[in-house]
Design an enzyme around this catalytic site. Structure first.
Site, PDB file in Angstrom:
ATOM      1  N   HIS A   1     -36.242 102.290  55.949  1.00 59.52           N
ATOM      2  CA  HIS A   1     -36.153 103.448  55.061  1.00 59.52           C
ATOM      3  C   HIS A   1     -35.214 104.497  55.644  1.00 59.52           C
ATOM      4  O   HIS A   1     -35.132 104.680  56.867  1.00 59.52           O
ATOM      5  CB  HIS A   1     -37.546 104.050  54.847  1.00 59.52           C
ATOM      6  N   HIS A   2     -34.524 105.188  54.746  1.00 61.57           N
ATOM      7  CA  HIS A   2     -33.564 106.209  55.181  1.00 61.57           C
ATOM      8  C   HIS A   2     -34.249 107.353  55.923  1.00 61.57           C
ATOM      9  O   HIS A   2     -33.600 108.099  56.667  1.00 61.57           O
ATOM     10  CB  HIS A   2     -32.811 106.759  53.965  1.00 61.57           C
ATOM     11  N   SER A   3     -35.538 107.524  55.757  1.00 65.65           N
ATOM     12  CA  SER A   3     -36.255 108.549  56.518  1.00 65.65           C
ATOM     13  C   SER A   3     -36.361 108.165  57.987  1.00 65.65           C
ATOM     14  O   SER A   3     -36.585 109.020  58.847  1.00 65.65           O
ATOM     15  CB  SER A   3     -37.663 108.767  55.951  1.00 65.65           C
TER      16      SER A   3
END
Length: 446
Positions: free
Chosen positions: A136-138
């Site tokens: 995930h980009h987080s």
């Protein structure tokens, strides 16, 4: 426990705001030979877990979002949740692989578990197999995402450094009070910097624009395409015209958008295609920290310029001007200021921004420096690495550019319904590099 940084949290808020998007960043490795056994592959991934403790952590939000989400160890961590096996249908060609990648980009990562997965792909033609590593980009940006992929390889660069990644415990009362006391002075300093450099960025992102068909509502399905270039040839072009590898890559992207817009019968006017270009602000000693350390510039692609050399020079001039204005540093300062504010205020800012129907930016192009040396996985050579990134915020196309050994790969993600001509973008990039290479060699022989 470690608090998520403001930008990391922003990607979660963005995904929550739009049911059409999934914000997983991926890298697809094409590997020689037959795949390992399931037990062998699982053992290799387990080694990667030891290099990166974040892979055992999940995101936990506070009630009512009174404070920032945190990374917490998953008490029920099971590696089986994160490894999947699949096989391409015959003939197992690149088109089949591209369709699989497009489908994987749609699937959201499970928030109940750590936000990453590996998909092993069998039956790839030419005695090859593949593995898609998605996070995930987080959790990652482009650079830390490639570092994550390397941690699953036999020869991870800087092995062991991931264990020394940034470790921040929960804030103590003393730390909270200290930050509050520093806030007026720190905020004032950052505000002065932003007042000098941020307005051009905000105008570029939200100001009036002629717009193009590359900006608009997006659906749930995706398309994925690939273009390839030789890094030595890209460098040859750069030397001939006194520009960088990134300039040449972006100029090739501009050529591709130009050709597609012409094919769609759209008028080519200055400022028609504004492109978001992420800029890494990651220090070398933070290479192994799993988070986002990026800022951005918003130049325009000179699609109206017909001459390829003049187009390259225009790209070089645009990027140089944006860098000299300090736009990336301005946004970095803005994120630093966000880290000093109460989390509810930061969260609501991201939520409001995610609902803003932006019309000014038409594309995203990011250049990620990949491994310069050849990698192996389970003793098998990694032949190439293909980047794949999501689309969001009305951007119907994104292009990730990744260097590996002596090759440059352009991974193009697009909205399925509005971009049936995605192959023309890939062909346009290849043709754009070819045009510039011919001009560079003509210049040299002259």
């Amino acid at each position: 426990m470690t608090e998520l940084r403001p930008l990391d949290t922003g990607f979660i808020e963005l995904e929550d705001s739009d049911r059409h998007i999934s914000l997983g960043i991926g890298a697809v490795a094409i590997i020689a030979g037959a795949p390992p056994s399931r037990e062998e592959f699982r053992a290799g991934v387990a080694v990667g877990l030891d290099r990166n403790p974040r892979l055992r952590q999940r995101v936990r939000r506070a009630p009512l979002d009174v404070k920032a989400p945190t990374w917490q160890d998953d008490p029920n961590f099971d590696l089986a949740h994160h490894i999947r096996w699949t096989a391409l249908p015959g003939p197992g060609d690149e088109r089949s692989l591209r369709e699989l990648v497009a489908n994987e980009l749609v699937e959201r990562l499970d928030r109940d578990h750590p936000l990453w997965e590996c998909v092993v792909v069998d039956h790839l033609a030419g005695d090859r197999w593949a593995v898609l590593v998605k996070a995930h980009h987080s959790m990652v940006d482009g650079i830390s995402g490639i570092t994550l992929f390397e941690s699953f390889c036999d020869r991870a660069t800087g092995e062991g450094n991931a264990q020394r990644a940034e470790k921040r415990g929960p804030s103590t009362v003393f730390e909270t009070v200290t930050r509050a006391l520093r806030l007026p002075v720190t905020a004032a300093r950052l505000a002065v910097s932003m007042l000098r450099t941020l307005p051009p960025v905000l105008y570029a992102a939200a100001g009036p624009a002629t717009g193009s068909s590359f900006n608009g509502p997006i659906g749930r399905q995706r398309r994925y395409a690939i273009a390839r270039a030789s890094l030595p040839e890209i460098r040859e072009i750069g030397r001939a015209f006194g520009v960088t590898v990134n300039d040449v890559a972006v100029a090739a992207v501009a050529s591709a958008y130009r050709e597609v817009l012409l094919g769609r019968g759209e008028q080519l006017t200055p400022g028609k295609v504004r492109v978001l270009v992420p800029v890494s602000v990651r220090a070398e000693d933070a290479k192994y920290v799993p988070d986002n350390r990026v800022s951005a510039m918003v130049p325009t692609l000179p699609v109206e310029v017909a001459n390829p050399v003049e187009r390259l020079k225009a790209v070089h001039g645009q990027i140089s001007a944006h860098r000299s204005r300090g736009e990336a540093e301005a946004q970095r300062s803005l994120l630093s200021l966000a880290g000093l504010l109460p989390f509810p205020m930061v969260a609501w800012t991201f939520r409001l921004a995610s609902h803003y129907p932006q019309h000014a930016i038409s594309a995203l192009a990011t250049n990620v420096p990949g491994p310069r040396h050849r990698l192996t996985m389970h003793g098998r050579e990694v032949l190439e690495i293909l980047p794949c990134i999501p689309i969001a915020m009305r951007l119907r196309t994104t292009i990730a550019i990744l260097g590996y050994a002596d090759r440059l790969a352009f991974g193009i993600t697009a909205d399925y319904d509005s971009t049936p001509d995605i192959d023309a973008l890939a062909a346009g990039i290849k043709a754009g590099v070819g045009e510039l290479l011919s001009r560079a060699r003509e210049r040299g022989s002259g």
